[in-house]
Design an enzyme around this catalytic site. Sequence first.
Site, mmCIF file in Angstrom:
data_model
loop_
_atom_site.group_PDB
_atom_site.id
_atom_site.type_symbol
_atom_site.label_atom_id
_atom_site.label_comp_id
_atom_site.label_asym_id
_atom_site.label_seq_id
_atom_site.Cartn_x
_atom_site.Cartn_y
_atom_site.Cartn_z
ATOM 1 N N GLY A 1 0.787 -1.230 0.000
ATOM 2 C CA GLY A 1 0.000 0.000 0.000
ATOM 3 C C GLY A 1 0.815 1.273 0.000
ATOM 4 N N ASN B 1 1.809 3.026 -2.520
ATOM 5 C CA ASN B 1 1.186 3.995 -3.441
ATOM 6 C C ASN B 1 -0.100 4.546 -2.847
ATOM 7 O OD1 ASN B 1 2.517 4.342 -6.249
ATOM 8 N ND2 ASN B 1 2.784 2.177 -5.782
ATOM 9 N N LEU C 1 -4.298 -7.057 -7.954
ATOM 10 C CA LEU C 1 -3.867 -8.058 -8.941
ATOM 11 C C LEU C 1 -5.002 -8.745 -9.685
ATOM 12 C CD1 LEU C 1 -0.863 -9.719 -7.068
ATOM 13 C CD2 LEU C 1 -0.893 -7.760 -8.612
ATOM 14 N N HIS D 1 1.396 0.535 -13.688
ATOM 15 C CA HIS D 1 2.155 -0.697 -13.929
ATOM 16 C C HIS D 1 3.643 -0.365 -13.848
ATOM 17 C CE1 HIS D 1 2.721 -4.761 -15.386
ATOM 18 N NE2 HIS D 1 3.694 -4.292 -16.145
HETATM 19 C C1 GRF Z 1 3.364 -1.022 -7.653
HETATM 20 O O1 GRF Z 1 4.669 -1.238 -8.069
HETATM 21 C C2 GRF Z 1 2.450 -0.878 -8.857
HETATM 22 O O2 GRF Z 1 3.105 -0.493 -10.016
HETATM 23 C C3 GRF Z 1 1.911 -2.252 -9.053
HETATM 24 O O3 GRF Z 1 1.837 -2.811 -7.768
HETATM 25 C C4 GRF Z 1 2.799 -2.213 -6.904
HETATM 26 C C5 GRF Z 1 2.088 -1.850 -5.646
HETATM 27 O O4 GRF Z 1 2.981 -1.487 -4.635
HETATM 28 N N1 GRF Z 1 0.682 -2.241 -9.800
HETATM 29 P P1 GRF Z 1 2.451 -0.844 -3.289
HETATM 30 O O5 GRF Z 1 1.522 -1.849 -2.635
HETATM 31 O O6 GRF Z 1 1.754 0.412 -3.625
HETATM 32 O O7 GRF Z 1 3.665 -0.599 -2.437
#
Ligand code: GRF
Length: 208
Positions: free
Chosen positions: A28, A30, A101, A120
Amino acid sequence: MGQKSPRQNEQESVNKDIHVAIFASGAGSNAKKIIEHFKDSKNIRVSLIVCNKPGAGVIKIAESRNIPVLIIKKDRFFFEDAYVPELKKYKIDFIVLAGFLWKIPVALIEIYPDKIINIHPALLPKYGGKNMYGNYVHEAVINSGDKETGITIHYVDEEYDNGKIIFQEKCSIDENETPETLADKVHALEHKIYPQIIEDVIKSQFNN
Ligand code: GRF
């Protein structure tokens, strides 16, 4: 009460709160940056976190910020109502995928046309598709001998990593790069760029 003038209607749609749901099932990081970015926004609210993995890091992040979490199950998501009633309950206008996912079912794409975006960790159309996530992506990139990789922000359609590209940013692949060092680099890029692109897309679509 008389009828509202077109000007009043227009004003209301400009001032309306835009409710965003973040779909995330991993650490999480992001989601955290996105939540921070919109914390003081005038009218963009992160109103819901949707997660398919009980125990995922993103749940704690949401809870510490008092954002409701919806834990979803496969059967209902894919074969029943795709949790649309819950999304309506939270008045969700826009969906951001950040480490989610599962494929997004058509039922949801039809309700949110061009209102679902994903990030992505590579330069699509390279290194996308089913099972291309996390370190699998970075391993494939390094093994290919490519000299650069990056991030792609794109609209979501019914295929994995396939919708129209909104934005890409590159970074170099240095000598001795490992999937882990590359993941850190790509994550840093994501954190810097994704929240602002989300804001730009929402502003352009909702006229605010
Ligand atoms: C990110 O690298 C994004 O590009 C991909 O999944 C990852 C999520 O990472 N779709 P986080 O859970 O936000 O650390």
